[in-house]
Write an enzyme that holds these catalytic residues in place. Structure first.
Site, PDB file in Angstrom:
ATOM      1  N   SER A 189       0.103  -0.058   4.804  1.00  0.00           N
ATOM      2  CA  SER A 189      -0.434  -0.261   3.459  1.00  0.00           C
ATOM      3  C   SER A 189      -1.941   0.028   3.420  1.00  0.00           C
ATOM      4  O   SER A 189      -2.368   1.133   3.728  1.00  0.00           O
ATOM      5  CB  SER A 189      -0.096  -1.691   3.021  1.00  0.00           C
ATOM      6  OG  SER A 189      -0.400  -1.869   1.674  1.00  0.00           O
ATOM      7  N   HIS A 241       8.071  -3.547   0.804  1.00  0.00           N
ATOM      8  CA  HIS A 241       6.701  -3.337   1.276  1.00  0.00           C
ATOM      9  C   HIS A 241       6.393  -3.992   2.624  1.00  0.00           C
ATOM     10  O   HIS A 241       5.548  -3.510   3.376  1.00  0.00           O
ATOM     11  CB  HIS A 241       5.720  -3.860   0.214  1.00  0.00           C
ATOM     12  CG  HIS A 241       4.302  -3.454   0.470  1.00  0.00           C
ATOM     13  ND1 HIS A 241       3.905  -2.132   0.446  1.00  0.00           N
ATOM     14  CD2 HIS A 241       3.190  -4.160   0.772  1.00  0.00           C
ATOM     15  CE1 HIS A 241       2.611  -2.059   0.722  1.00  0.00           C
ATOM     16  NE2 HIS A 241       2.152  -3.283   0.918  1.00  0.00           N
TER      17      HIS A 241
END
Ligand SMILES: *[C@@H]1O[C@H](CO)[C@@H](O)[C@H](O)[C@H]1NC(C)=O
Ligand SMILES: *[C@@H]1O[C@H](CO)[C@@H](O)[C@H](O)[C@H]1NC(C)=O
Ligand SMILES: *[C@@H]1O[C@H](CO)[C@@H](O)[C@H](O)[C@H]1NC(C)=O
Ligand SMILES: *[C@@H]1O[C@H](CO)[C@@H](O)[C@H](O)[C@H]1NC(C)=O
Length: 367
Positions: free
Chosen positions: A130, A335
Site C-alpha cells: 500500500s 487490502h
C-alpha cells in the site's frame, strides 16, 4: 523483537536518523554473510508487525529468512517504533508536518543507505504494501541515485492513484480534509492518537473478547478494507488489534485526498500562491512514474476497497519495467489479505519468492 525471538529467529534492532531529524527503527532477522538483503515496508495506519502476523512457516518475513535472506523491517516516522526526533516531540504540531512525500524523500533513502552501506551491496529487493509502495515511487522519482541501490521492487497493491477507491474511508478522509484546521487543533496533526483509537475500538466491539471479535472485524476491517472472512484467522485478531490501527499524520490524509480529487499522483498542493513560491508553478509537480526503470512485480486484489484494480492497472501502464503483473487468484482478496490472509503463502508468497530468486519467467499478460 520478542515475537520474532519466540518464533525461533535471531533479531536485531537498528536505528537510523533521517536528514530532517526523525529517528527510525529497523527490525532485522539477520542472514548469513553471503545473504541478500531485502527491505519490507508497511503502509499507512500500521507498522512492521504486519509482516509477521501470520506466524512461523507462513508470514513473509519468516519465509524470506527461511530461504536465507537478510530481512529488514521498516518502521516509517510517526509509527509505534519510530516516534523519536532529534529535537521535536510527537506532541508538537511540527513533528506531524509530513506526508508520504517526506517519508519517500527522507525515511526510505535513510534506511536503504544504511542497509546498503552496512552490507556493502545493493538492496536485493524492496517489498512494499500500500503506502509502502507510494513512498518508494516518491524516492525513485525524487532521489533516483539512491533508488539505484535497489535491484527490484515487489508491490502489494500499487499506491499512486485512488480515483476508484470504494472504501467508506473515502468520505471520512474527505471530511478530515474539509475540517483540517479543527482537527489539527484538536489532535496536533496526529490522526488519531492511540487513546482515541482505543475508545473507537471499545465502541466497535474490539475489546478482544472473542465473542465480540466478529463485530469488531466487520466494523473496523471488512467494511473499510474488503469483506473476506474466509481468509481471516480470528485467533490472530487480538494480536492484530493490539498493534493496528496506529496513528497517521493529518497531512498524509490531506495529501492522499488531494491525489484522489486531482486524479494525479503529485506533490502536496498548498494552493496556487504558495505553490508558486515552493514549486515555481501554480500546480504541484507530478511524480513521474515513467522514469522508474527498475524491475517491478505488481500484485493486486479484486476486492481491495482502497486500491482498486483499475487504479493499480493505471500505475502498471505507466511503469516501464513490470516483470510480473498478477491478480491474486482469490475473488475476495482485500487490502490487508496481502499480509493477513490464511492462504497468502499459497496464493501469493510462493510466486513472490520465485520472482525474488529470479526463477520466475517474465509473464506479463496484456491487460
Ligand atoms: C561473517 O563475517 C565475519 C567478519 O568477516 C566473521 O567474523 C564471521 O565469522 C562470518 N560468519 C560466518 C557465519 O561466516
Ligand atoms: C509545514 O511545512 C510546510 C512546508 O515546508 C510549511 O510551509 C508549514 O509552515 C509547516 N507547518 C508547520 C505547522 O510547521
Ligand atoms: C490461526 O492462528 C492460530 C494462532 O496463530 C494458529 O494456531 C492456527 O493454526 C491458525 N489457524 C489456521 C487455520 O491457520
Ligand atoms: C517522465 O519520464 C520519462 C522517462 O524518463 C520521460 O520521457 C518524460 O519526458 C518524463 N515526463 C516529464 C513530465 O518529465
Amino acid at each position: 523483537p520478542e515475537i520474532i525471538k519466540k518464533a525461533g529467529y535471531l533479531t536485531e534492532t537498528h536505528v537510523v536518523t533521517t536528514e530532517d531529524g526523525y529517528i527510525l527503527t529497523l527490525h532485522r532477522i539477520p542472514g548469513g554473510n553471503g545473504s541478500l538483503p531485502v527491505l519490507l515496508v508497511h503502509g499507512a495506519i500500521n507498522d512492521d508487525i504486519i509482516w509477521i502476523v501470520l506466524g512461523k512457516g507462513k508470514a513473509l518475513a519468516y519465509l524470506l529468512a527461511d530461504q536465507g535472506y537478510d530481512v529488514w523491517l521498516a518502521n516509517l516516522r510517526g509509527t509505534t517504533y519510530s516516534r523519536k526526533h532529534i529535537s521535536l516531540s510527537p506532541s508538537e504540531l511540527k513533528y506531524w508536518n509530513f506526508s508520504f512525500h517526506e517519508e519517500g524523500i527522507y525515511d526510505v533513502p535513510a534506511m536503504v543507505t544504511y542497509i546498503t552501506n552496512m552490507r556493502s551491496q545493493p538492496l536485493h529487493a524492496y517489498i512494499g504494501h500500500s503506502m509502502g509502495t507510494s513512498v518508494f515511487y516518491v524516492m525513485a522519482t525524487e532521489r533516483p541515485k539512491i533508488a539505484k541501490m535497489v535491484k527490484m521492487m515487489i508491490n502489494f497493491g500499487a499506491g499512486a492513484f485512488a480515483d476508484h477507491m470504494k472504501s467508506p474511508l473515502r468520505p471520512i478522509f474527505y471530511m478530515m480534509k474539509d475540517n483540517e484546521p479543527i482537527l489539527r487543533a484538536l489532535f496536533h496533526g496526529e490522526i488519531f492518537p492511540q487513546n482515541v483509537y482505543n475508545i473507537l475500538k471499545t465502541l466497535m466491539g474490539c475489546n478482544l473478547n472473542f465473542y465480540q471479535a466478529e463485530l469488531c472485524v466487520n466494523n473496523l476491517l471488512f467494511n473499510y478494507l474488503g469483506h473476506d472472512p474466509e481468509q481471516l484467522n480470528l485467533t490472530q485478531l487480538p494480536f492484530i488489534a493490539s498493534h493496528v490501527p496506529i496513528a497517521v499524520s493529518l497531512t498524509t490524509v490531506v495529501h492522499f485526498v488531494q491525489v484522489i480529487q486531482s486524479g494525479k499522483f503529485r506533490q502536496y498542493d498548498y494552493g496556487a500562491t504558495k505553490n508558486l513560491l515552493i514549486y515555481k508553478s501554480m500546480e504541484p509537480p507530478e511524480y513521474n512514474l515513467s522514469s522508474i526503470t527498475l524491475p517491478m512485480a505488481i500484485y493486486y486484489g479484486n476486492n481491495d476497497l482502497m486500491l482498486d484494480p483499475i487504479d493499480v492497472k493505471r500505475v502498471y501502464n505507466l511503469l516501464p519495467n513490470v516483470i510480473d503483473m498478477y491478480e491474486v487468484p482469490w475473488p475476495n482478496f482485500n487490502h490487508v489479505d496481502f499480509v493477513f490472509a490464511n492462504n497468502a503463502p499459497k496464493l501469493l508468497y510462493e510466486r513472490v519468492l520465485k520472482v525474488i530468486k529470479g526463477k520466475y519467467q517474465s509473464n506479463v499478460t496484456t491487460i
